[in-house]
Design a protein around this motif. Sequence first.
Motif, PDB file in Angstrom:
ATOM      1  N   ILE A   1       7.073   8.153  -2.100  1.00 24.83           N
ATOM      2  CA  ILE A   1       7.424   7.816  -3.485  1.00 24.83           C
ATOM      3  C   ILE A   1       6.819   6.467  -3.863  1.00 24.83           C
ATOM      4  CG2 ILE A   1       9.346   7.202  -5.011  1.00 24.83           C
ATOM      5  CD1 ILE A   1      10.983   9.363  -3.439  1.00 24.83           C
ATOM      6  N   TYR A   2       6.920   5.475  -2.978  1.00 24.22           N
ATOM      7  CA  TYR A   2       6.355   4.151  -3.244  1.00 24.22           C
ATOM      8  C   TYR A   2       4.842   4.233  -3.456  1.00 24.22           C
ATOM      9  CZ  TYR A   2      10.764   1.892  -1.824  1.00 24.22           C
ATOM     10  OH  TYR A   2      12.062   1.474  -1.726  1.00 24.22           O
TER      11      TYR A   2
ATOM     12  N   ALA B   1       2.758   3.316  -6.767  1.00 27.30           N
ATOM     13  CA  ALA B   1       1.678   2.328  -6.707  1.00 27.30           C
ATOM     14  C   ALA B   1       0.411   2.881  -7.349  1.00 27.30           C
ATOM     15  CB  ALA B   1       1.412   1.930  -5.260  1.00 27.30           C
ATOM     16  N   ARG B   2       0.131   4.146  -7.144  1.00 22.61           N
ATOM     17  CA  ARG B   2      -1.057   4.756  -7.757  1.00 22.61           C
ATOM     18  C   ARG B   2      -0.935   4.792  -9.279  1.00 22.61           C
ATOM     19  NH1 ARG B   2      -1.493   9.276  -3.107  1.00 22.61           N
ATOM     20  NH2 ARG B   2      -2.662   8.002  -1.635  1.00 22.61           N
TER      21      ARG B   2
ATOM     22  N   PHE C   1       0.260  -1.806   0.346  1.00 20.61           N
ATOM     23  CA  PHE C   1       0.122  -1.465   1.760  1.00 20.61           C
ATOM     24  C   PHE C   1       1.496  -1.353   2.407  1.00 20.61           C
ATOM     25  CE2 PHE C   1      -0.144  -6.013   1.198  1.00 20.61           C
ATOM     26  CZ  PHE C   1       0.695  -6.530   2.160  1.00 20.61           C
ATOM     27  N   ASN C   2       1.494  -0.736   3.575  1.00 18.82           N
ATOM     28  CA  ASN C   2       2.682  -0.518   4.374  1.00 18.82           C
ATOM     29  C   ASN C   2       2.552  -1.359   5.643  1.00 18.82           C
ATOM     30  OD1 ASN C   2       5.029   0.835   5.342  1.00 18.82           O
ATOM     31  ND2 ASN C   2       3.722   2.169   6.557  1.00 18.82           N
TER      32      ASN C   2
ATOM     33  N   PHE D   1       7.105  -1.668   2.403  1.00 23.33           N
ATOM     34  CA  PHE D   1       6.009  -1.364   1.504  1.00 23.33           C
ATOM     35  C   PHE D   1       5.804  -2.557   0.588  1.00 23.33           C
ATOM     36  CE2 PHE D   1       4.154   0.509  -2.339  1.00 23.33           C
ATOM     37  CZ  PHE D   1       3.079   1.172  -1.773  1.00 23.33           C
ATOM     38  N   TYR D   2       4.555  -2.923   0.363  1.00 22.75           N
ATOM     39  CA  TYR D   2       4.244  -4.106  -0.426  1.00 22.75           C
ATOM     40  C   TYR D   2       3.350  -3.748  -1.607  1.00 22.75           C
ATOM     41  CZ  TYR D   2       5.988  -6.736   3.553  1.00 22.75           C
ATOM     42  OH  TYR D   2       6.779  -7.246   4.558  1.00 22.75           O
TER      43      TYR D   2
END
Length: 108
Positions: A50-51, A55-56, A74-75, A80-81
Amino acid sequence: MKLANRFEVLKILDQSGHGITYRAIDHHQPNRPPCLVIELTYTHPKNLEIYVQEARILEKISEHARSPKLLAYFNQDSKFYLVQDLIQGHDLSKEIRTGKPLDESYVT
């Protein structure tokens, strides 16, 4: 703390039940510009999916001139960042007060 061997965290800007927001600098850019790093913790792989989807979407939105640019996502270590341009300004809580309506012309 340095994330993704690129973003050096300088200080915590906000902390909530969803995550932590940091002020950081980007060491991959020549002038080391300030940026905003949002850390989101997850415990289930579905949350990571989902994150990444969000982000996309944010990446597409950030192409607009009036949106902060998404620099990276990134993970790392089950976190998740999201990293965005830092928009200089002050906290809106200094302007928005419960029970104190703002004039439309002021808001505009």
